[in-house]
Design an enzyme around this catalytic site. Sequence first.
Site, PDB file in Angstrom:
ATOM      1  N   GLU A   1       1.326  -0.746  -0.174  1.00 18.41           N
ATOM      2  CA  GLU A   1      -0.340  -0.253   0.516  1.00 18.41           C
ATOM      3  C   GLU A   1       1.035   0.861  -0.190  1.00 18.41           C
ATOM      4  O   GLU A   1       2.161   1.074   1.053  1.00 18.41           O
ATOM      5  CB  GLU A   1      -1.030  -0.448   1.026  1.00 18.41           C
ATOM      6  CG  GLU A   1      -1.791  -0.922   1.622  1.00 18.41           C
ATOM      7  CD  GLU A   1      -2.577  -1.224   0.495  1.00 18.41           C
ATOM      8  OE1 GLU A   1      -3.142  -0.884  -0.759  1.00 18.41           O
ATOM      9  OE2 GLU A   1      -2.697  -2.608   0.031  1.00 18.41           O
TER      10      GLU A   1
ATOM     11  N   CYS B   1      -1.645   9.405   3.540  1.00 21.05           N
ATOM     12  CA  CYS B   1      -1.615   8.539   1.814  1.00 21.05           C
ATOM     13  C   CYS B   1      -2.431   8.724   1.212  1.00 21.05           C
ATOM     14  O   CYS B   1      -1.800   8.333  -1.187  1.00 21.05           O
ATOM     15  CB  CYS B   1      -0.878   7.220   2.540  1.00 21.05           C
ATOM     16  SG  CYS B   1      -2.339   6.229   2.561  1.00 21.05           S
TER      17      CYS B   1
END
Length: 476
Positions: free
Chosen positions: A223, A257
Amino acid sequence: MTNSALKQFPQTADETRRLFDLQYRASRDESAPDYKLRLDRLERLRKLVADNDEAFVEAMNADFGNRSTHESRLFEIVPVLNAVRHTRKHLKRWMRDTRRPVDLAFKPATARIRHEPLGVIGIIAPWNFPMQTSLTPLVDALAAGNRAMIKPSEFTPRFSELLRTLIARYFDEKEVAVVTGGAEVAQRFSALPFDHIIFTGSTAVGRKVMEAASKNLTAVTLELGGKSPVIVAEDYSIEKAARSVAFGKYSNSGQICVAPDYALVPRAKVEEFARAVIARAEKSFASIAENPDYTSIISDRHRQRLVNAIEEARAAGATVLTHHDSDVARTGKIAPTVVIGAPKDGVLMTEEIFGPVLLVKPYDTLDEALAYIRDHDRPLAMYLFTNDKQTERRILDGAISGGTTINGTVLHVGQDTLPFGGIGPSGIGAFHGEDGFYRLSHARSVLKIGFINGFEKMGPPWGGLASKAAAFLKKR
């Protein structure tokens, strides 16, 4: 204790390997945990978080220098508890064997899929959401019947040490263990022959993790991040879009993120949008320097990188708008900022910003905006603001991203019913909830032969029956 404190007291290579070997051996020698044991492990994780929430909040606040208590609870503690609750509710169904049809040539056999534990899962977590990125993958790992080792970030030493202590209190080290230390420890950790590694962090470090894992043929879920775009369509309210973008961009001071990285806005509305974003930031945070709800940048190095990037854009002639309380250097904070016209080869345009700085770019046509997104790496997230169904479909069809929130930002990540993951430089694989259960399970094919085995009846030695069967099967 400074943010480099754990580098002085790393877990030894021998101890890390001992923990891995212990879990690995147990995963091979002991039966796969049944439903009852998996529920028990999930309940222990829930109690670990719920009974120690204040300690976790305090630890994260100390690591950041200032971390909003509300953000720690809403973005860290609540998602983990929700993930446990959702998983416990659905786990029995996920664990059931899945029946599959059998081709005519193999009947009366039956076929099914058993979802079995992979073994030992390595979880490498970043500093920006240290609890969520450590423990939500752990929920999936435990649900799938695995054992797990967690390597939290050295930039959050107080949280990391607290997690290590509490995991040891609530779990046997054969079930879950935490390894603390700096970059060298992380390198050794990712080189262990795990059955699967989940890494959350930068694309650059993700490449190193994948390279180390490849030597053991270890599967990875990465990720990562990148530059997540916003598209504001002509039909959508600038005020409403600015409110949502400001929420996603300035929560955790942009250290997310999936935070909006840049906004593509109709050319005639660029300045209106930029000023509306700053106005919303000033309404959300009346002050910055002494505001406990406005989170600090994690370290001097990260803060200086952002300061330099803003000044680079300003020196190149970009328009820089900022919160009125922008003199916050002494507090470790950077005020909400919007930049229009940043140089295309500058840091803000070429790197993930990962801070409270939003780029705004004009577009003349929707095709132009979509082409700009397609010309760059596929992003981890994309946000579109429109009330028109055709425009929504056109944008979704026109550019691919890991995930999307429509008429909002970042909230798709909080849905346990949706997978979370990127594509290429923004990630590999996806997890969360049911998707996480299957990601960290082995789908074992099981064929059970019926009262007669037709293939064996045909031969060898092969003869007329085999020829007739082949002719029939070809013509179906």
